[in-house]
Structure formats: C-alpha cells, structure tokens
Design an enzyme around this catalytic site. Sequence first.
Site, PDB file in Angstrom:
ATOM      1  N   ARG A 185       0.941  -1.146  -0.059  1.00 30.89           N
ATOM      2  CA  ARG A 185      -0.114   0.104  -0.008  1.00 30.89           C
ATOM      3  C   ARG A 185       0.764   1.286  -0.158  1.00 30.89           C
ATOM      4  O   ARG A 185       1.664   1.457   0.849  1.00 30.89           O
ATOM      5  CB  ARG A 185      -0.758  -0.016   1.240  1.00 30.89           C
ATOM      6  CG  ARG A 185      -1.675   1.245   1.320  1.00 30.89           C
ATOM      7  CD  ARG A 185      -2.576   0.932   2.622  1.00 30.89           C
ATOM      8  NE  ARG A 185      -3.649   2.390   2.617  1.00 30.89           N
ATOM      9  CZ  ARG A 185      -3.442   3.275   3.478  1.00 30.89           C
ATOM     10  NH1 ARG A 185      -2.596   3.233   4.455  1.00 30.89           N
ATOM     11  NH2 ARG A 185      -4.180   4.442   3.626  1.00 30.89           N
TER      12      ARG A 185
ATOM     13  N   GLU B 167      -7.933   8.368   5.761  1.00 31.90           N
ATOM     14  CA  GLU B 167      -8.185   8.955   6.962  1.00 31.90           C
ATOM     15  C   GLU B 167      -8.704  10.508   6.838  1.00 31.90           C
ATOM     16  O   GLU B 167      -8.019  11.540   7.038  1.00 31.90           O
ATOM     17  CB  GLU B 167      -6.798   9.195   7.865  1.00 31.90           C
ATOM     18  CG  GLU B 167      -6.277   7.804   8.248  1.00 31.90           C
ATOM     19  CD  GLU B 167      -5.206   7.727   9.318  1.00 31.90           C
ATOM     20  OE1 GLU B 167      -4.997   8.831   9.803  1.00 31.90           O
ATOM     21  OE2 GLU B 167      -4.997   6.606   9.746  1.00 31.90           O
TER      22      GLU B 167
ATOM     23  N   GLU C  77      -3.773   0.126   8.174  1.00 33.23           N
ATOM     24  CA  GLU C  77      -2.487   0.644   8.764  1.00 33.23           C
ATOM     25  C   GLU C  77      -2.915  -0.005  10.370  1.00 33.23           C
ATOM     26  O   GLU C  77      -3.944  -0.047  10.679  1.00 33.23           O
ATOM     27  CB  GLU C  77      -2.454   2.142   9.022  1.00 33.23           C
ATOM     28  CG  GLU C  77      -2.077   2.640   7.738  1.00 33.23           C
ATOM     29  CD  GLU C  77      -1.837   4.158   7.899  1.00 33.23           C
ATOM     30  OE1 GLU C  77      -1.594   4.666   8.863  1.00 33.23           O
ATOM     31  OE2 GLU C  77      -2.066   4.964   7.097  1.00 33.23           O
TER      32      GLU C  77
ATOM     33  N   HIS D 190      -3.238  10.692   0.250  1.00 29.97           N
ATOM     34  CA  HIS D 190      -2.617  10.577   1.733  1.00 29.97           C
ATOM     35  C   HIS D 190      -2.211  12.026   1.954  1.00 29.97           C
ATOM     36  O   HIS D 190      -1.023  12.164   2.165  1.00 29.97           O
ATOM     37  CB  HIS D 190      -1.847   9.462   1.580  1.00 29.97           C
ATOM     38  CG  HIS D 190      -1.446   9.210   3.059  1.00 29.97           C
ATOM     39  ND1 HIS D 190      -1.454   7.740   3.391  1.00 29.97           N
ATOM     40  CD2 HIS D 190      -1.281   9.557   4.263  1.00 29.97           C
ATOM     41  CE1 HIS D 190      -1.460   7.392   4.521  1.00 29.97           C
ATOM     42  NE2 HIS D 190      -1.271   8.548   5.021  1.00 29.97           N
TER      43      HIS D 190
HETATM   44  C1  FCB Z   1      -1.784   7.353  10.198  1.00 32.05           C
HETATM   45  C2  FCB Z   1      -1.431   8.081   9.057  1.00 32.05           C
HETATM   46  C3  FCB Z   1      -0.100   7.442   8.705  1.00 32.05           C
HETATM   47  C4  FCB Z   1       0.943   7.546   9.763  1.00 32.05           C
HETATM   48  C5  FCB Z   1       0.062   6.801  10.725  1.00 32.05           C
HETATM   49  C6  FCB Z   1       1.169   6.538  12.135  1.00 32.05           C
HETATM   50  O1  FCB Z   1      -2.699   8.601  10.818  1.00 32.05           O
HETATM   51  O2  FCB Z   1      -2.375   7.584   7.947  1.00 32.05           O
HETATM   52  O3  FCB Z   1       0.448   8.204   7.698  1.00 32.05           O
HETATM   53  O4  FCB Z   1       1.495   8.681   9.924  1.00 32.05           O
HETATM   54  O5  FCB Z   1      -0.921   7.449  11.114  1.00 32.05           O
END
Ligand code: FCB
Length: 443
Positions: A70, A158, A349, A113
């Site tokens: 990813r 996010e 993630e 992102h």
């Molecule tokens: C998330 C983000 C990623 C990284 C992690 C620790 O919020 O998507 O880019 O910074 O946290």
Amino acid sequence: MSFLWGTATSSYQIEGAVEEDGRGPSIWDTFSHTPGKVKGGDTGDVACDHYHRYLDDVRLLAELGVGAYRFSIAWPRVVPEPGVVNPKGLDFYKRLVDALLEAGIRPWPTLYHWDLPQYLEDAGGWPVRDTAHRFADYAEIVHDALGDRVSDWTTLNEPWCSSLLGYASGEHAPGRKEPGNAVRAVHHLLLGHGLAVPALSRNGGRVGITLNLAPVTPASQSRADLDAARRVDGVQNRLFLDPVLLGSYPADMVRDLSHLSDFSHVLDGDLEIVSRPIGMLGINYYTPALVAAGDPVADTPWIGAEDVRWVDGGRPRTTMGWEIDEQGLLELLVRITEDYPAVDLYITENGAAFADEVGQDGAVHDPARVDYLRRHISACEEAVRRGVPLKGYFAWSLMDNFEWAHGYGQRFGIVHVDFATQKRTPKDSARWYAGRIRQGGLG
Ligand code: FCB
C-alpha cells in the site's frame, strides 16, 4: 482470494524528490517549511529518498514476502498546476507498479494521503466544493494511466485527519483553525471520494476508502461520560462511516455541530454520491479512546466534543503516547460488522513507534514492536473466527519515515532507516512479520 498481507507507506512520508520531474508543491511542503509547525523543523524534502530508491524498496518488500504493498500517489506530481497533467509524475508510479507486479506484489495505491496541491489550497482547499471535483478529475487521470495494471484503489486515507487536524486544530497542513470549515472539509472529502468511484471502478477496479477508527468507551456510566463517549464516537467513527456506508450524516452529529455549521453545503443528491457502493473498507487502527466529560479545550480536532478529556487506561504506550490495546481492534471490527452493511474489511494500517537503534551487532532489536504486531494479528484472527469479513492486514510502516508534525523522531518502520546515509536495516520485527506471512492462515 487468500488473506492478503502487506505493508503501507505514503508519498510525502517517503518519496523526497519534491522538486523533481515537474512535481508541484503540496500543502505539506508549505506547512513543513513554516517554522514551528513540524518538530525539529523536519521536512519531507528528502525523506527516505524512495523516489530514487524504489527498486531497492521493492526488493525489501519481496524479501518480506508480502502479497501487497500500500503506497500513495502524490497528486502534485500528477497534476502540478491547474489542468496540467505531468507525464513524468505518472511515469514514476508506472515504474513502481511494474516493479511490484514483476516481484509478484499487488499494488494497492491510495490517491490521497494528505498532499493536496498547494494551488488548490490557495483556491480554498477542502472547505470548497470545487476541490472534490478536482479530485475526481485527478482520479480519472490516474486510472487512465494505471488502470490496466492496478485493480485495488483507495480514494482517501483518513479524511478525519485531513479535515479535522488540517482545518480545525491546525496540527496538520494546511494548519487552519476554522472548525466550521472543517465540517465543510469533511463533506467535500467524502464527496470527492464518491465522485471518484465510477472512474476507478472501470475495468473491474475495486474501490475503497480508508478511515481511522477507534472504539470509544466512557470512563464511567455517568450521564456526562456516556454523552462524552457518544460524541467522540460520532466525530471519530460515525461522521465518516454513516455517510459512506449508510448514505446519511448521523442526526446527533448534525445537531451537535449546529454551532459550527448548518450543513447547507450538503446539496441534494450528494449523499447518494458519497454512498456509492464500494468494494472494500480500509481501517487504520492504532489505539482506543477512553473518555470522560471535562473542560472545553481550544483548537481541538474534536469538534462538538470540545469539552471531553482522554482518560489513562493504564496500558503500556508507544513513543507516540498511544496506549497499546489489541482488544480495541477486535471490538472495533466486530462493531463495524454488526452496525454496517457487509463489506470486505482490510486493516490498511496498524503499527507502533518505538525508539529503535542499530545495535553494535548491526541489528535492530525491537521486541516491543514484535509484541505489538503479534497481539494485533491475534486480534485479527479472533475477529475472523467470529465472522468478521477481514481480508487483509497491512503493517504501518514498511520503513521509518517522516511522521508528519512529529518529524523523523517517531520510528514506525519494520525496516530501520538511517536518514543520514539512507541505509535500510530490517528490524527483528521485519523478520518476525516475514515468518508470520509464511505461516499463512486467517481464512
Ligand atoms: C496515520 C497515517 C499514517 C501514519 C500513521 C502513524 O494516521 O495515516 O500516515 O502517520 O498514522
């Protein structure tokens, strides 16, 4: 398809080469170069120099044995100026995707992102409706270039962070503290997601969105704490899940946010677009929330919950200060499965920051991260046993990188990066993860 194991990164956090091959500036270039915004004055100018070292990094992925990778595509590389497509920017992602496919690794790109082209912020940014349409144009361009070799697309990473950290608390780029505009940004991000779905679905593409979600627990059963938990759950989870999966904003949130917005920016037909069917939901999970009623706080991302305080759950924490609780992940997965229509779920993630160093023996021993991953993957196994349609897991992150406002001090990688030499050293956790992938399982 068998359970998919992967690792994750994002463009601004690893690529560097910010002025190369016609890339334009993004809001993170501007923000990181503004004194006082990022710890230590760190910027993503060089980061992991992945733009030049991507073939080495694909080799690392192949050694790990991951099934998918990813990464994100930098919008300002692809459309560096209004209406201008940059073939060199697209070429970089074509080369990356080809190298992944050659190594037998499934490319899993995210379109956004957080690196919004600066010219779009100058025109108003995400609080402005036009940005959603520009995002849809960009999605179309990327799909035209890569749609013959990519079949899994994530629109946004996010949107909670892009809207609320970007426009309410100002902790992230573009650093505005305008909570009313943050509410508008939420909607225009989600609208951009929905508008991009048809183009990305062409040629059998599967489209998803990645949300950062957390289970929220009241510190007591008092009416005030229960209400604090309801409101934090609203801002963290339902404000994003409901429009995308149910086609409506939660009524209690619309009420709670009425001091900031009358929601007149939500036009007829928008929610049908936002809730266009998707093929997968990405979930980023790090830590749960234990909350209680408190005193109002200024410049908070917790709009409508400005007077909530976070309570210590008494568990060990990572260097980010985030409590480690794999039960929270299990609870979250079960809740989403129970409360929302069925959709394939992916952990896009999950991971932990610790102060890792290369030892005398040349290795990086990171037992706490091994333990973190082991616990959270076990929680995933339990979720699958309980019938959660979880189809994959991506560890954050492949390698140490630019951790946004925290700079390079927070190391999330399973591969260590020496930022002075760019040397990559797989940590013990990388070896552990490779072993876990070989073991297989999870349905
Ligand atoms: C998330 C983000 C990623 C990284 C992690 C620790 O919020 O998507 O880019 O910074 O946290």
